[in-house]
Design a protein around this motif. Structure first.
Motif, PDB file in Angstrom:
ATOM      1  N   PHE A 181      -6.252 -68.618 -19.805  1.00  0.00           N
ATOM      2  CA  PHE A 181      -5.445 -68.463 -21.017  1.00  0.00           C
ATOM      3  C   PHE A 181      -6.216 -67.672 -22.062  1.00  0.00           C
ATOM      4  N   HIS A 182      -7.474 -68.023 -22.246  1.00  0.00           N
ATOM      5  CA  HIS A 182      -8.294 -67.303 -23.226  1.00  0.00           C
ATOM      6  C   HIS A 182      -8.415 -65.829 -22.855  1.00  0.00           C
ATOM      7  N   TYR A 183      -8.649 -65.559 -21.591  1.00  0.00           N
ATOM      8  CA  TYR A 183      -8.965 -64.201 -21.156  1.00  0.00           C
ATOM      9  C   TYR A 183      -7.727 -63.305 -21.085  1.00  0.00           C
ATOM     10  N   TYR A 184      -6.575 -63.879 -20.682  1.00  0.00           N
ATOM     11  CA  TYR A 184      -5.415 -63.040 -20.362  1.00  0.00           C
ATOM     12  C   TYR A 184      -4.214 -63.184 -21.290  1.00  0.00           C
ATOM     13  N   HIS A 185      -4.195 -64.161 -22.213  1.00  0.00           N
ATOM     14  CA  HIS A 185      -2.928 -64.415 -22.902  1.00  0.00           C
ATOM     15  C   HIS A 185      -2.451 -63.213 -23.717  1.00  0.00           C
ATOM     16  N   ARG A 186      -3.375 -62.380 -24.175  1.00  0.00           N
ATOM     17  CA  ARG A 186      -2.944 -61.188 -24.907  1.00  0.00           C
ATOM     18  C   ARG A 186      -2.274 -60.162 -23.992  1.00  0.00           C
ATOM     19  N   ALA A 187      -2.447 -60.321 -22.694  1.00  0.00           N
ATOM     20  CA  ALA A 187      -1.802 -59.428 -21.735  1.00  0.00           C
ATOM     21  C   ALA A 187      -0.497 -60.013 -21.196  1.00  0.00           C
ATOM     22  N   VAL A 188      -0.099 -61.181 -21.713  1.00  0.00           N
ATOM     23  CA  VAL A 188       1.156 -61.820 -21.310  1.00  0.00           C
ATOM     24  C   VAL A 188       2.095 -61.807 -22.517  1.00  0.00           C
ATOM     25  N   PRO A 189       3.044 -60.862 -22.574  1.00  0.00           N
ATOM     26  CA  PRO A 189       3.861 -60.682 -23.788  1.00  0.00           C
ATOM     27  C   PRO A 189       4.556 -61.937 -24.304  1.00  0.00           C
ATOM     28  N   GLN A 373     -14.759 -56.730 -21.076  1.00  0.00           N
ATOM     29  CA  GLN A 373     -14.337 -57.715 -22.070  1.00  0.00           C
ATOM     30  C   GLN A 373     -12.827 -57.921 -22.021  1.00  0.00           C
ATOM     31  N   PRO A 374     -12.341 -59.116 -22.388  1.00  0.00           N
ATOM     32  CA  PRO A 374     -10.892 -59.344 -22.444  1.00  0.00           C
ATOM     33  C   PRO A 374     -10.263 -58.522 -23.563  1.00  0.00           C
ATOM     34  N   VAL A 375      -8.937 -58.390 -23.512  1.00  0.00           N
ATOM     35  CA  VAL A 375      -8.210 -57.608 -24.508  1.00  0.00           C
ATOM     36  C   VAL A 375      -8.429 -58.192 -25.903  1.00  0.00           C
ATOM     37  N   GLY A 376      -8.910 -57.345 -26.822  1.00  0.00           N
ATOM     38  CA  GLY A 376      -9.026 -57.740 -28.216  1.00  0.00           C
ATOM     39  C   GLY A 376     -10.212 -58.610 -28.563  1.00  0.00           C
ATOM     40  N   THR A 418      -9.127 -47.869 -13.722  1.00  0.00           N
ATOM     41  CA  THR A 418      -9.762 -48.976 -14.443  1.00  0.00           C
ATOM     42  C   THR A 418     -10.361 -48.490 -15.756  1.00  0.00           C
ATOM     43  N   ARG A 419     -11.034 -47.350 -15.714  1.00  0.00           N
ATOM     44  CA  ARG A 419     -11.663 -46.820 -16.934  1.00  0.00           C
ATOM     45  C   ARG A 419     -10.617 -46.356 -17.940  1.00  0.00           C
ATOM     46  N   LEU A 420      -9.487 -45.818 -17.455  1.00  0.00           N
ATOM     47  CA  LEU A 420      -8.413 -45.423 -18.361  1.00  0.00           C
ATOM     48  C   LEU A 420      -7.845 -46.651 -19.069  1.00  0.00           C
ATOM     49  N   TRP A 421      -7.658 -47.727 -18.328  1.00  0.00           N
ATOM     50  CA  TRP A 421      -7.177 -48.977 -18.938  1.00  0.00           C
ATOM     51  C   TRP A 421      -8.201 -49.516 -19.932  1.00  0.00           C
ATOM     52  N   GLY A 422      -9.479 -49.430 -19.596  1.00  0.00           N
ATOM     53  CA  GLY A 422     -10.513 -49.881 -20.515  1.00  0.00           C
ATOM     54  C   GLY A 422     -10.494 -49.105 -21.819  1.00  0.00           C
ATOM     55  N   TRP A 423     -10.332 -47.774 -21.712  1.00  0.00           N
ATOM     56  CA  TRP A 423     -10.248 -46.955 -22.927  1.00  0.00           C
ATOM     57  C   TRP A 423      -9.024 -47.346 -23.746  1.00  0.00           C
ATOM     58  N   PHE A 424      -7.905 -47.557 -23.075  1.00  0.00           N
ATOM     59  CA  PHE A 424      -6.652 -47.894 -23.745  1.00  0.00           C
ATOM     60  C   PHE A 424      -6.769 -49.209 -24.502  1.00  0.00           C
ATOM     61  N   LYS A 425      -7.268 -50.260 -23.850  1.00  0.00           N
ATOM     62  CA  LYS A 425      -7.332 -51.571 -24.508  1.00  0.00           C
ATOM     63  C   LYS A 425      -8.323 -51.564 -25.676  1.00  0.00           C
ATOM     64  N   ASP A 426      -9.405 -50.811 -25.523  1.00  0.00           N
ATOM     65  CA  ASP A 426     -10.379 -50.756 -26.611  1.00  0.00           C
ATOM     66  C   ASP A 426      -9.860 -49.940 -27.792  1.00  0.00           C
ATOM     67  N   ALA A 427      -9.079 -48.879 -27.485  1.00  0.00           N
ATOM     68  CA  ALA A 427      -8.560 -48.027 -28.547  1.00  0.00           C
ATOM     69  C   ALA A 427      -7.441 -48.694 -29.335  1.00  0.00           C
TER      70      ALA A 427
END
Length: 429
Positions: A181-189, A373-376, A418-427
């Protein structure tokens, strides 16, 4: 119209803030759709390449592959080290630490890995297909399969020789749920509607309000172990299909480790694979800082257990079989081996790690050792390697400290998606 003093300025500030929020939202929606399109295109391409259901790893090729690898030595004269391995990597179960062990062993002995293409998993959460393996052709044989997947035994078995050892790892479903829940909840709309500081508690008070089996990424928040194994994660604990599924898994896996008893698990794994103590030395990877862990009350633990009831039955079954194996191995013998493992690990920490322990992400000096790192958030700990050490230890220290993404790159895996997703979530986050 003239506004009272300060009112126009305040309105301008609010308008500017709204504009920034709107732009961020538009960017998020746009990039999310781009990522989904890229995912679908890459997944579709691999599925179309898929061949006959009957393609398997020929025994003759498997024997030839085994002859070509570096000979592995064991302390035991009664068995030969296992070189053909399937590790079913489950989420939030200390599996990244085991992955590092497998990477090091496979690299040391020049074993052949079945790797994904473009990303660090086999198109999870789609069920695994052989065609998802990088450069796969029909009849290819591999020594090790170990990246994240949604388990599909029939497809996995096509990649490995008949003597392959299958193992996996489980974790107490309540602790796993809290971590997931901690790691993924921001990825569950659906969870974005949760208000308040304690989002986990509010979710558990009425999970159906924030959960739908059809919703995007919802599987992260209910019976995640079951889902990883390719099972229906929405079954209730008393559904007879749960027991049937547990029985089927028992037939597929030679050993099931338990995260709460990680050292004992590694000793059993060493024994099963006929490896040496040196082969299973480790540093704990992807650990969370303590302040990010939710302390669940007995009431919340009970709710989490009920919500993840199918996983609880799965865990109970394999926890019991785990302790049967410990008894067969011998309690005193296990105690001696665990003590030795701890001693050897402590020696390696003293040799490799600056200040002897993990640090927060912002304090990691070399990006080679910066974990995903998890999202956010930046809640996953990592290590700083000692700057001065004997040259003979430098290579092994680097490998033991290297997180999954960087190690995969070192092994030649192209991780562009994977790296594209990493850039996206960090940006965006």
């Amino acid at each position: 119209m003239r506004f009272p003093f300060g009112f126009g300025n305040m309105s301008g500030v609010k308008a500017s803030k709204c504009t920034r929020v709107l732009r961020r939202l538009v960017l998020w929606v746009l990039l999310t759709n781009i990522m989904l399109v890229l995912y679908c295109l890459t997944n579709t391409t691999h599925v179309k390449m898929r061949g006959s259901q009957d393609d398997t790893c020929p025994l003759s090729v498997a024997r030839s592959l085994k002859r070509n690898v570096t000979s592995a030595k064991s302390q035991s004269e009664e068995c030969s080290p296992a070189l053909n391995i399937m590790f079913m990597k489950t989420h939030k179960t200390a599996s990244s630490t085991i992955l590092n062990i497998l990477f090091r062993f496979g690299e040391k002995h020049k074993l052949k890995f079945a790797f994904p293409d473009g990303r660090n998993d086999f198109f999870y959460p789609s069920p695994f297909l052989c065609s998802q393996v990088k450069d796969y052709t029909h009849g290819d044989c591999f020594n090790i399969v170990c990246n994240h997947m949604r388990f599909n035994h029939r497809e996995v078995a096509k990649l490995l020789p008949p003597d392959a050892v299958y193992f996996t790892i489980l974790r107490d479903p309540v602790d796993l749920f809290e971590s997931s829940f901690h790691y993924y909840h921001r990825a569950v709309p659906l969870t974005w509607r949760i208000r308040g500081e304690d989002k986990l508690a509010e979710f558990l008070d009425n999970p159906e309000r924030f959960y739908s089996s059809e919703a995007f990424n919802s599987f992260y928040l209910k019976n995640l172990l079951s889902f990883d194994f390719g099972l229906d994660n929405n079954l209730e604990a008393d559904d007879p299909r749960v027991l049937r599924d547990i029985h089927d898994l028992s037939q597929h896996f030679d050993l099931v480790l338990i995260a709460e008893y990680f050292e004992e698990s590694l000793i059993l794994l060493k024994d099963k694979l006929c490896w040496s103590m040196e082969d299973i030395l480790y540093f704990k990877l992807n650990a969370r800082k303590g302040s990010s862990v939710s302390r669940l009350t007995p009431e919340l633990r009970a709710k989490a257990l009920q919500w993840n009831g199918a996983d609880w039955r799965l865990y109970q079954h394999f926890n019991a079989s785990f302790w049967d194996r410990v008894e067969a191995y011998g309690r005193e013998r296990m105690s001696r081996e665990v003590t030795e493992l701890r001693r050897r690990n402590s020696e390696m920490k003293a040799v490799c790690i600056e200040d002897g322990g993990a640090v927060e992400a912002r304090k990691i000096q070399d990006r080679r050792f910066l974990p995903w790192q998890p999202v956010g958030e930046s809640s996953i700990l990592g290590y700083n390697m000692k700057k001065s050490m004997e040259p003979k230890f430098r290579t092994i220290c680097e490998k033991m400290l290297t997180p999954e993404i960087q190690y995969l790159s070192d092994l030649g895996v192209n991780l562009w998606l994977t790296r594209l997703w990493g850039w996206f979530k960090d940006a965006v986050f």
